[in-house]
Design an enzyme around this catalytic site. Sequence first.
Site, PDB file in Angstrom:
ATOM      1  N   LYS A  14       0.836  -1.212   0.000  1.00 49.34           N
ATOM      2  CA  LYS A  14       0.000   0.000   0.000  1.00 49.34           C
ATOM      3  C   LYS A  14       0.863   1.251   0.000  1.00 49.34           C
ATOM      4  O   LYS A  14       0.578   2.205  -0.710  1.00 49.34           O
ATOM      5  CB  LYS A  14      -0.941   0.015   1.222  1.00 49.34           C
ATOM      6  CG  LYS A  14      -1.890  -1.167   1.274  1.00 49.34           C
ATOM      7  CD  LYS A  14      -2.917  -1.035   2.385  1.00 49.34           C
ATOM      8  CE  LYS A  14      -2.329  -1.091   3.790  1.00 49.34           C
ATOM      9  NZ  LYS A  14      -1.841  -2.427   4.184  1.00 49.34           N
ATOM     10  N   ARG A  89      -9.982   0.266   8.753  1.00 46.57           N
ATOM     11  CA  ARG A  89      -9.547  -1.090   9.077  1.00 46.57           C
ATOM     12  C   ARG A  89     -10.628  -1.877   9.804  1.00 46.57           C
ATOM     13  O   ARG A  89     -10.420  -3.049  10.116  1.00 46.57           O
ATOM     14  CB  ARG A  89      -8.329  -1.021   9.996  1.00 46.57           C
ATOM     15  CG  ARG A  89      -6.997  -1.299   9.315  1.00 46.57           C
ATOM     16  CD  ARG A  89      -5.921  -1.156  10.372  1.00 46.57           C
ATOM     17  NE  ARG A  89      -4.677  -1.763  10.034  1.00 46.57           N
ATOM     18  CZ  ARG A  89      -3.672  -1.150   9.423  1.00 46.57           C
ATOM     19  NH1 ARG A  89      -3.811   0.084   9.005  1.00 46.57           N
ATOM     20  NH2 ARG A  89      -2.544  -1.780   9.214  1.00 46.57           N
ATOM     21  N   ARG A 128      11.648  -6.505   5.006  1.00 42.71           N
ATOM     22  CA  ARG A 128      11.543  -5.115   5.486  1.00 42.71           C
ATOM     23  C   ARG A 128      12.128  -4.985   6.886  1.00 42.71           C
ATOM     24  O   ARG A 128      12.755  -3.992   7.217  1.00 42.71           O
ATOM     25  CB  ARG A 128      10.067  -4.692   5.464  1.00 42.71           C
ATOM     26  CG  ARG A 128       9.814  -3.279   5.939  1.00 42.71           C
ATOM     27  CD  ARG A 128       8.415  -2.817   5.625  1.00 42.71           C
ATOM     28  NE  ARG A 128       7.454  -3.225   6.630  1.00 42.71           N
ATOM     29  CZ  ARG A 128       6.130  -3.022   6.542  1.00 42.71           C
ATOM     30  NH1 ARG A 128       5.632  -2.432   5.477  1.00 42.71           N
ATOM     31  NH2 ARG A 128       5.334  -3.393   7.496  1.00 42.71           N
ATOM     32  N   ARG A 134      10.938  -1.252  12.400  1.00 37.68           N
ATOM     33  CA  ARG A 134       9.583  -1.289  12.947  1.00 37.68           C
ATOM     34  C   ARG A 134       9.443  -2.459  13.913  1.00 37.68           C
ATOM     35  O   ARG A 134       9.527  -3.608  13.520  1.00 37.68           O
ATOM     36  CB  ARG A 134       8.573  -1.405  11.801  1.00 37.68           C
ATOM     37  CG  ARG A 134       8.294  -0.065  11.154  1.00 37.68           C
ATOM     38  CD  ARG A 134       7.245  -0.170  10.105  1.00 37.68           C
ATOM     39  NE  ARG A 134       6.004  -0.773  10.573  1.00 37.68           N
ATOM     40  CZ  ARG A 134       4.894  -0.773   9.860  1.00 37.68           C
ATOM     41  NH1 ARG A 134       4.869  -0.199   8.682  1.00 37.68           N
ATOM     42  NH2 ARG A 134       3.806  -1.347  10.333  1.00 37.68           N
ATOM     43  N   ARG A 145      -0.702  -8.861  13.795  1.00 37.51           N
ATOM     44  CA  ARG A 145      -1.254  -7.925  12.798  1.00 37.51           C
ATOM     45  C   ARG A 145      -2.030  -8.661  11.712  1.00 37.51           C
ATOM     46  O   ARG A 145      -3.082  -8.208  11.274  1.00 37.51           O
ATOM     47  CB  ARG A 145      -0.129  -7.096  12.179  1.00 37.51           C
ATOM     48  CG  ARG A 145       0.306  -5.968  13.105  1.00 37.51           C
ATOM     49  CD  ARG A 145       1.672  -5.463  12.766  1.00 37.51           C
ATOM     50  NE  ARG A 145       1.748  -4.930  11.424  1.00 37.51           N
ATOM     51  CZ  ARG A 145       2.862  -4.921  10.689  1.00 37.51           C
ATOM     52  NH1 ARG A 145       3.975  -5.437  11.181  1.00 37.51           N
ATOM     53  NH2 ARG A 145       2.872  -4.394   9.493  1.00 37.51           N
TER      54      ARG A 145
HETATM   55  P1  ADP Z   1       0.749  -2.207   7.793  1.00 34.00           P
HETATM   56  O1  ADP Z   1       2.157  -2.594   7.499  1.00 34.00           O
HETATM   57  O2  ADP Z   1      -0.026  -3.248   8.514  1.00 34.00           O
HETATM   58  O3  ADP Z   1       0.056  -1.679   6.595  1.00 34.00           O
HETATM   59  P2  ADP Z   1       0.417   0.390   9.072  1.00 34.00           P
HETATM   60  O4  ADP Z   1       1.648   1.180   8.960  1.00 34.00           O
HETATM   61  O5  ADP Z   1      -0.734   0.745   8.206  1.00 34.00           O
HETATM   62  O6  ADP Z   1       0.830  -1.130   8.914  1.00 34.00           O
HETATM   63  O7  ADP Z   1      -0.143   0.422  10.595  1.00 34.00           O
HETATM   64  C1  ADP Z   1       0.685   0.063  11.669  1.00 34.00           C
HETATM   65  C2  ADP Z   1      -0.138  -0.083  12.943  1.00 34.00           C
HETATM   66  O8  ADP Z   1      -0.817   1.154  13.257  1.00 34.00           O
HETATM   67  C3  ADP Z   1      -1.253  -1.127  12.909  1.00 34.00           C
HETATM   68  O9  ADP Z   1      -0.792  -2.429  13.173  1.00 34.00           O
HETATM   69  C4  ADP Z   1      -2.178  -0.585  14.010  1.00 34.00           C
HETATM   70  O10 ADP Z   1      -1.680  -0.875  15.293  1.00 34.00           O
HETATM   71  C5  ADP Z   1      -2.107   0.919  13.826  1.00 34.00           C
HETATM   72  N1  ADP Z   1      -3.141   1.392  12.885  1.00 34.00           N
HETATM   73  C6  ADP Z   1      -2.925   1.938  11.664  1.00 34.00           C
HETATM   74  N2  ADP Z   1      -4.092   2.262  11.066  1.00 34.00           N
HETATM   75  C7  ADP Z   1      -5.081   1.889  11.924  1.00 34.00           C
HETATM   76  C8  ADP Z   1      -6.505   1.918  11.890  1.00 34.00           C
HETATM   77  N3  ADP Z   1      -7.161   2.401  10.817  1.00 34.00           N
HETATM   78  N4  ADP Z   1      -7.192   1.456  12.966  1.00 34.00           N
HETATM   79  C9  ADP Z   1      -6.570   0.978  14.032  1.00 34.00           C
HETATM   80  N5  ADP Z   1      -5.222   0.891  14.139  1.00 34.00           N
HETATM   81  C10 ADP Z   1      -4.480   1.343  13.099  1.00 34.00           C
END
Ligand code: ADP
Length: 191
Positions: A14, A89, A128, A134, A145
């Site tokens: 994404k 989400r 990654r 991270r 996750r």
């Molecule tokens: P990913 O690699 O899963 O796409 P992101 O960078 O989008 O990770 O998000 C990292 C973390 O931030 C998620 O695991 C969650 O803890 C939190 N997070 C991000 N967006 C949301 C959301 N829309 N609702 C709840 N938690 C979120």
Amino acid sequence: MLNLVLFGPPGAGKGTQSQKLIDHYQLMHISTGDIFRAHIKLQTELGKKVSQLIADGQLVPDAVTIAMLEEEVKQNPQAKGFIFDGFPRTVPQAEALDAFLAGINEKITAVIALDVTQEELTRRIAERHKVTNRPDDDAEKLKKRIEEYFTKTVQVLPYYEAQGKLDKINGIGNIDTIFADLCKVVDRFEV
Ligand code: ADP
């Protein structure tokens, strides 16, 4: 406005594809994950509240996430449109986003889901993890996750499918080929 939701599990690409979409369509990118990480780095009140949850791979509560998202949209009234990355989400987040956009006479134009096998996701995130720091990319947190994704987040797909807004795209292969497929969807709306 052209408002896109880029949808997919952790590691689906994404972030990579959002960057290309921003350059191509001059849209404003809103990644809730990036915003949370910025708050954590700056040690804001919000950052302190969410850092443990995020490090553990759990979702941040809807109310907190929705308020932050709305704030971000409001701060950018000049935007030509938005790419929502990592949001919604959960179904309540999707409902809140629809209600909020309706309140400013806007709506979601399209939802594009990047389809990637679980095997490929695990491989990408392990890669990654070697280069970024991270904490939520470590194997155990990643498992959480992916579990959050398959229990809560996938339910967002039928929500948008029922609105006739969902397009699925193969997320494996050449980055530019995937991007070209994305553009084909977006160009149906952009004149
Ligand atoms: P990913 O690699 O899963 O796409 P992101 O960078 O989008 O990770 O998000 C990292 C973390 O931030 C998620 O695991 C969650 O803890 C939190 N997070 C991000 N967006 C949301 C959301 N829309 N609702 C709840 N938690 C979120």
